[in-house]
Design a protein around this motif. Structure first.
Motif, PDB file in Angstrom:
ATOM      1  N   LYS A  18      15.250  54.078  37.192  1.00 15.98           N
ATOM      2  CA  LYS A  18      15.955  52.798  37.078  1.00 15.98           C
ATOM      3  C   LYS A  18      17.369  52.893  37.634  1.00 15.98           C
ATOM      4  O   LYS A  18      17.874  51.958  38.230  1.00 15.98           O
ATOM      5  CB  LYS A  18      16.011  52.334  35.625  1.00 15.98           C
ATOM      6  CG  LYS A  18      14.786  51.611  35.176  1.00 15.98           C
ATOM      7  CD  LYS A  18      15.029  50.994  33.813  1.00 15.98           C
ATOM      8  CE  LYS A  18      13.896  50.086  33.433  1.00 15.98           C
ATOM      9  NZ  LYS A  18      14.151  49.372  32.191  1.00 15.98           N
ATOM     10  N   ALA A  19      18.016  54.030  37.431  1.00 17.30           N
ATOM     11  CA  ALA A  19      19.374  54.213  37.942  1.00 17.30           C
ATOM     12  C   ALA A  19      19.392  54.343  39.462  1.00 17.30           C
ATOM     13  O   ALA A  19      20.348  53.921  40.106  1.00 17.30           O
ATOM     14  CB  ALA A  19      20.004  55.447  37.300  1.00 17.30           C
ATOM     15  N   GLY A  23      18.631  46.838  41.386  1.00 17.68           N
ATOM     16  CA  GLY A  23      17.972  45.575  41.090  1.00 17.68           C
ATOM     17  C   GLY A  23      17.777  45.367  39.604  1.00 17.68           C
ATOM     18  O   GLY A  23      17.981  46.265  38.793  1.00 17.68           O
ATOM     19  N   LYS A  24      17.381  44.142  39.273  1.00 14.55           N
ATOM     20  CA  LYS A  24      17.154  43.780  37.875  1.00 14.55           C
ATOM     21  C   LYS A  24      15.786  44.274  37.433  1.00 14.55           C
ATOM     22  O   LYS A  24      14.802  44.126  38.141  1.00 14.55           O
ATOM     23  CB  LYS A  24      17.237  42.262  37.724  1.00 14.55           C
ATOM     24  CG  LYS A  24      17.167  41.796  36.303  1.00 14.55           C
ATOM     25  CD  LYS A  24      17.465  40.318  36.234  1.00 14.55           C
ATOM     26  CE  LYS A  24      17.149  39.766  34.882  1.00 14.55           C
ATOM     27  NZ  LYS A  24      18.109  40.035  33.878  1.00 14.55           N
ATOM     28  N   ASP A  25      15.737  44.837  36.235  1.00 13.76           N
ATOM     29  CA  ASP A  25      14.490  45.383  35.703  1.00 13.76           C
ATOM     30  C   ASP A  25      13.891  44.430  34.686  1.00 13.76           C
ATOM     31  O   ASP A  25      14.570  44.015  33.748  1.00 13.76           O
ATOM     32  CB  ASP A  25      14.741  46.735  35.038  1.00 13.76           C
ATOM     33  CG  ASP A  25      15.170  47.776  36.041  1.00 13.76           C
ATOM     34  OD1 ASP A  25      14.538  47.841  37.106  1.00 13.76           O
ATOM     35  OD2 ASP A  25      16.127  48.511  35.764  1.00 13.76           O
ATOM     36  N   PRO A  26      12.609  44.122  34.836  1.00 18.50           N
ATOM     37  CA  PRO A  26      11.971  43.204  33.897  1.00 18.50           C
ATOM     38  C   PRO A  26      11.517  43.851  32.597  1.00 18.50           C
ATOM     39  O   PRO A  26      11.130  43.155  31.686  1.00 18.50           O
ATOM     40  CB  PRO A  26      10.755  42.696  34.687  1.00 18.50           C
ATOM     41  CG  PRO A  26      10.466  43.767  35.669  1.00 18.50           C
ATOM     42  CD  PRO A  26      11.774  44.429  35.979  1.00 18.50           C
ATOM     43  N   ARG A  80       8.063  46.077  39.788  1.00 15.46           N
ATOM     44  CA  ARG A  80       8.979  44.988  40.118  1.00 15.46           C
ATOM     45  C   ARG A  80       8.336  43.989  41.065  1.00 15.46           C
ATOM     46  O   ARG A  80       8.540  42.787  40.926  1.00 15.46           O
ATOM     47  CB  ARG A  80      10.257  45.539  40.752  1.00 15.46           C
ATOM     48  CG  ARG A  80      11.175  46.179  39.765  1.00 15.46           C
ATOM     49  CD  ARG A  80      12.420  46.634  40.455  1.00 15.46           C
ATOM     50  NE  ARG A  80      13.331  47.325  39.546  1.00 15.46           N
ATOM     51  CZ  ARG A  80      14.459  47.853  39.917  1.00 15.46           C
ATOM     52  NH1 ARG A  80      14.842  47.802  41.183  1.00 15.46           N
ATOM     53  NH2 ARG A  80      15.224  48.469  39.052  1.00 15.46           N
ATOM     54  N   VAL A  81       7.569  44.488  42.024  1.00 12.87           N
ATOM     55  CA  VAL A  81       6.893  43.585  42.956  1.00 12.87           C
ATOM     56  C   VAL A  81       5.893  42.703  42.199  1.00 12.87           C
ATOM     57  O   VAL A  81       5.841  41.493  42.411  1.00 12.87           O
ATOM     58  CB  VAL A  81       6.190  44.388  44.081  1.00 12.87           C
ATOM     59  CG1 VAL A  81       5.236  43.510  44.865  1.00 12.87           C
ATOM     60  CG2 VAL A  81       7.216  45.010  45.003  1.00 12.87           C
TER      61      VAL A  81
END
Length: 89
Positions: A18-19, A23-26, A80-81
């Motif tokens: 994640k780091a 982008g934004k993580d859901p 994410r996609v």
């Protein structure tokens, strides 16, 4: 390695992924851990298939961590996609 070790590696590899991926993580911490655990398995499998090495040797082995992080990044991007398309629909 035991299940506790996989959970710890999964959590940490997911957080590192994640780091590294902007982008934004859901997802929250549970999704991060699941992506990390699955990413570790994916990374280990890819290492064996592509390079012919056993990349999941032990908790303190660098190859284990690299495999887990790379696999987690791959799965995080795919996640994410998939979830990004659902959120905008």
């Amino acid at each position: 390695m035991g299940i506790i070790a996989w959970i710890i590696i999964g959590l940490l590899a997911g957080l590192i992924a994640k780091a590294l991926v902007p982008g934004k993580d859901p997802g929250g911490i549970i999704i991060t851990m699941l992506i990390g655990i699955a990413g570790g398995l994916l990374g280990g499998w890819l290492g064996k298939v592509i390079f012919g090495v056993d990349s999941i040797d032990g908790f303190f082995e660098l190859s284990t961590w690299i495999a887990a992080i790379v696999g987690s990044i791959i799965l995080l991007v795919l996640y994410r996609v998939i979830t990004g398309n659902r959120r905008h629909a």
